[in-house]
Write an enzyme that holds these catalytic residues in place. Structure first.
Site, PDB file in Angstrom:
ATOM      1  N   GLU A 245      97.465  83.835   9.077  1.00  0.00           N
ATOM      2  CA  GLU A 245      97.045  85.151   8.810  1.00  0.00           C
ATOM      3  C   GLU A 245      97.990  85.039   7.071  1.00  0.00           C
ATOM      4  O   GLU A 245      98.288  85.080   7.184  1.00  0.00           O
ATOM      5  CB  GLU A 245      97.891  86.307   9.880  1.00  0.00           C
ATOM      6  CG  GLU A 245      97.080  87.785   8.819  1.00  0.00           C
ATOM      7  CD  GLU A 245      98.172  88.893   9.137  1.00  0.00           C
ATOM      8  OE1 GLU A 245      97.096  89.697   9.814  1.00  0.00           O
ATOM      9  OE2 GLU A 245      99.258  88.858   9.229  1.00  0.00           O
TER      10      GLU A 245
ATOM     11  N   ASP B 296     101.491  85.987  11.867  1.00  0.00           N
ATOM     12  CA  ASP B 296     101.825  87.494  10.854  1.00  0.00           C
ATOM     13  C   ASP B 296     102.154  86.877   9.861  1.00  0.00           C
ATOM     14  O   ASP B 296     102.643  86.478   9.774  1.00  0.00           O
ATOM     15  CB  ASP B 296     102.529  87.699  12.088  1.00  0.00           C
ATOM     16  CG  ASP B 296     102.131  89.747  11.553  1.00  0.00           C
ATOM     17  OD1 ASP B 296     101.144  89.709  11.292  1.00  0.00           O
ATOM     18  OD2 ASP B 296     103.436  89.931  10.917  1.00  0.00           O
TER      19      ASP B 296
END
Length: 697
Positions: free
Chosen positions: A382, A345
């Site tokens: 990401e 993330d």
């Protein structure tokens, strides 16, 4: 409270609480603490029975060995040191702290002002000091022996170019399944019905939304809502307690073993860029109380937190002991829990160094790339955060794969018939070389997605023009404002058969585009059967019918089409090449490895590409000119993606001894082409057609 425990010096490694058969070694990092205590609790966790000072300090690691402690013992930490927020120190020994290396937690903090290191409402705000004990409202750490009888378990080790990734939420995946044991848990996720379903669909890897222990944010609980997605990590080694059916970490291991037995890899979505403790007004739960100045990136005045993540804080990966914690955590999930990869993330945050700039040679990336354990698993970034220069699509070093939002947006805009999108789509179909064809990176570096947990489902992309997030309690203003969606003539559910047929066809077009593209495809759980969130594009706090998969509403025809498209991709290596296609001639036959055709069969020219109304792309794909992986037999795939009206298409001249076989036609509900492939054919409007060059009978 007693202190009648035999304690000796112990060892400074490994960090955390380690059971050796006779007792437990405790080792805790804190550079700025002056005293470190382990607090032991009764079997039911209600009574604090002992506080034990760790007797030794080796560098910045406090450690001690306690004889006689066994797995199942509940504990926590208390750290003594300066309470000097103006200089970055927020020690408060009145606050029970989670061990960053705890292997299991008994539950979640109960929101109460006692969780704060400062006195809530005091005129000095976070500079004030709260003397109340937080233990009554804190979960306990649990000593675990993570040994598990793995038998002959081995990772499927599916090559990236053969992977079909499926992003799913542990609870939402099975919450509404009546045919699984313990729905909504790790056990339910890997139950026989779900494994059979995923195998039939053709999935090779399941990517779990955060499954490490996380916090329910206070502002959500006060609204009667829940942190559903889980991007507020509390413990980097502990599985999320609510997903454990019997409070045993072996349940996670059992899940992984069952997925492996079905040939499916397990990828974890992990959040190392920030923690759940927020900014200076947030709670003191673990890292903030153990050594705030080491664990977090602070501003120059040291009182406040750098917030490149939008969550209030940013983990200080520049600190070698914090980096060690992250690396230890990753290795733990691979070596002890047997996971097969990670999706990071806000991964740009982990590449920020010094003054906060992104560096693809940052210590975090270097540590990963040299690690003998982590180099054998899949690593997915990401590639953005909200900090300066945070958008880094294509900027990560190999072997990282990256979520490709440009792919998502281009596919949506093309099929929405936005002008000028065809040239961009052509690049996305070939693996987004403009982003990824450098540094020896393969075409599989691009994780191609139409949707993900964050945003509309695919069904909602073709059913809603606007987000409908009122249930989130933020006046419908949260979530993405621009989704490149199209309701096809009615907002939301409609009885109009023509609109529903058009929506179904557009979904077939989009999923076909995904599975015909070079790169690594990722499908959001439920997209394969038409799952809807009723237009909610930010269901992060919806542990409810909104987010759970609606298995009772499966569109069987669409599911069959998606299954067929996955099988088609798997049966044609040309569609999943590692090398980029650049229209280079192949030495063995002089044919170009990719050829863009105009409708009349000629080569696409500049005037075609520069036409903003270009709605149709026709491409002939062959094995890459320098590919060592595939046989050089003279086969090809011819793909036509037409977002415009019907038109006539000329097929390429087949090679001698070969013929074009019409395989896919998305204008038909089942996608099966029935017409014989001819030199010229009538291309349906707003459809995808695919032909395979095969040896003549």
């Amino acid at each position: 409270m007693t202190t009648n425990y035999a304690i000796t010096a112990g060892r400074a490694a490994p960090l955390g609480a380690s059971f050796d058969g006779d007792g437990v070694n405790f080792a805790v990092f804190s550079e700025n603490a002056t005293r470190m205590q382990v607090c032991l609790f009764s079997e039911d966790g209600k009574e604090e029975t002992a506080r034990i000072d760790l007797p030794e300090r080796d560098g910045d690691v406090w450690h001690g060995y306690v004889s006689g402690l066994r797995p199942g013992q509940q504990y926590g930490l208390r750290a003594h040191g300066p309470f000097d927020p103006a200089n970055g120190h927020r020690f408060n020994h009145n606050k029970l702290l989670i061990d960053p290396y705890a292997k299991r937690l008994t539950g979640h903090p109960e929101w109460d002002d006692r969780l704060m290191g400062y006195t809530v409402g005091h005129e000095d705000a976070d500079l004030s000091f709260d003397e109340r004990d937080s233990a009554p409202v804190m979960p306990r750490c649990v000593i675990e022996d993570p040994a598990f009888s793995w038998g002959d378990d081995s990772p499927p080790a599916t090559p990236i170019h053969e992977s079909i990734i499926y992003e799913a939420h542990v609870k939402g995946f099975t919450a509404k399944r009546l045919d699984v044991d313990a729905p909504g848990t790790f056990i339910g996720m890997a139950s026989d019905p779900m494994l059979e379903y995923l195998n039939k669909l053709g999935i090779t890897a399941i990517e779990l939304l955060p499954a490490q222990a996380f916090l329910n944010d206070r502002f959500l609980t006060e609204k009667g809502l829940t942190n559903y997605w889980g991007y507020q990590t509390l413990g980097f080694f502990a599985p999320e307690p609510r997903y454990l059916h019997r409070a045993q970490i072996a349940e996670f291991q059992q899940m992984v073993a069952r997925f492996h037995s079905a040939g499916i890899e397990v990828i974890m979505d992990v959040v190392y860029n920030h923690t759940c403790e927020g900014n200076e007004m947030g709670p003191t739960l673990a890292f903030k109380g153990l050594d705030n100045a080491s664990y977090y990136r602070l501003t120059d005045d040291r009182r406040y937190y750098i917030n490149d993540t939008g969550t209030g804080n940013t983990v200080n990966v520049d600190n070698p002991m914090v980096l060690r914690m992250i690396m230890d955590s990753l290795r733990y999930w691979v070596e002890v829990m047997h996971v097969d990869g990670f999706r990071f993330d806000l991964c740009s945050t982990l590449g920020r160094v010094g003054d906060g700039g992104f560096d693809r040679g940052a210590a975090f990336f270097d540590a990963l790339r040299q690690d003998p354990v982590l180099t054998r698993v899949k690593l997915i970034a990401e590639p953005w955060d909200i900090g300066p220069g945070g958008y880094q699509l294509g900027g990560f070093p190999p072997p990282f794969l990256e979520w490709n939002d440009k792919y998502r947006d281009t596919v949506r805009r093309f099929w929405r018939r936005d002008p000028g999108e065809a040239p961009d789509l052509a690049d996305r179909l070939l693996g987004s070389a403009i982003q990824f064809d450098h540094s020896g990176r393969p075409a599989t570096s691009s994780v191609n997605l139409l949707t993900a947990h964050d945003g509309f489902t695919l069904h909602d992309v073709v059913s809603y023009n606007e987000r409908h997030n009122e249930a989130n309690g933020e006046d419908g203003k949260d979530g993405h404002g621009e989704n490149y969606s199209d309701n096809m003539g009615a907002e939301g559910v409609t009885d109009d058969e023509a609109i529903n047929a058009a929506r179904a066809q557009r979904k077939r077009n989009m999923i076909a585009t995904l599975l015909l593209s070079q790169g690594t495809p990722m499908i959001l759980a439920g997209d394969e059967f038409g799952n809807s969130q009723d237009g909610n594009n930010n269901a992060y706090n919806q542990d409810s019918e909104i987010s759970w998969l609606h298995w009772e509403d499966v569109d069987d025809d669409y599911l069959a089409f998606v299954t067929r498209m996955i099988a088609f991709r798997k049966s044609h290596p040309i569609l999943r090449q590692k090398l980029f296609l650049h229209a280079e001639e192949r030495a063995e036959d002089g044919m170009e490895d990719v050829f863009w055709h105009a409708p009349d069969g000629g080569r696409m020219r500049d005037e075609h590409w520069n036409d903003p109304e270009l709605r149709c792309l026709a491409v002939e794909l062959r094995t890459a000119s320098t590919s060592p992986d595939y046989a050089t037999e003279n086969t090809a795939i011819f793909v036509v993606l037409n977002a415009g009206g019907p038109l006539e298409i000329t097929l390429p001249e087949p090679s001698e001894g070969h013929a074009w076989i019409w395989e896919i036609d998305t204008s038909r509900p089942d996608g099966v082409a029935e017409n014989e492939a001819k030199a010229r054919f009538d291309m349906p409007g707003e459809a995808v057609c695919v032909f395979a060059l095969m040896p003549s009978a």
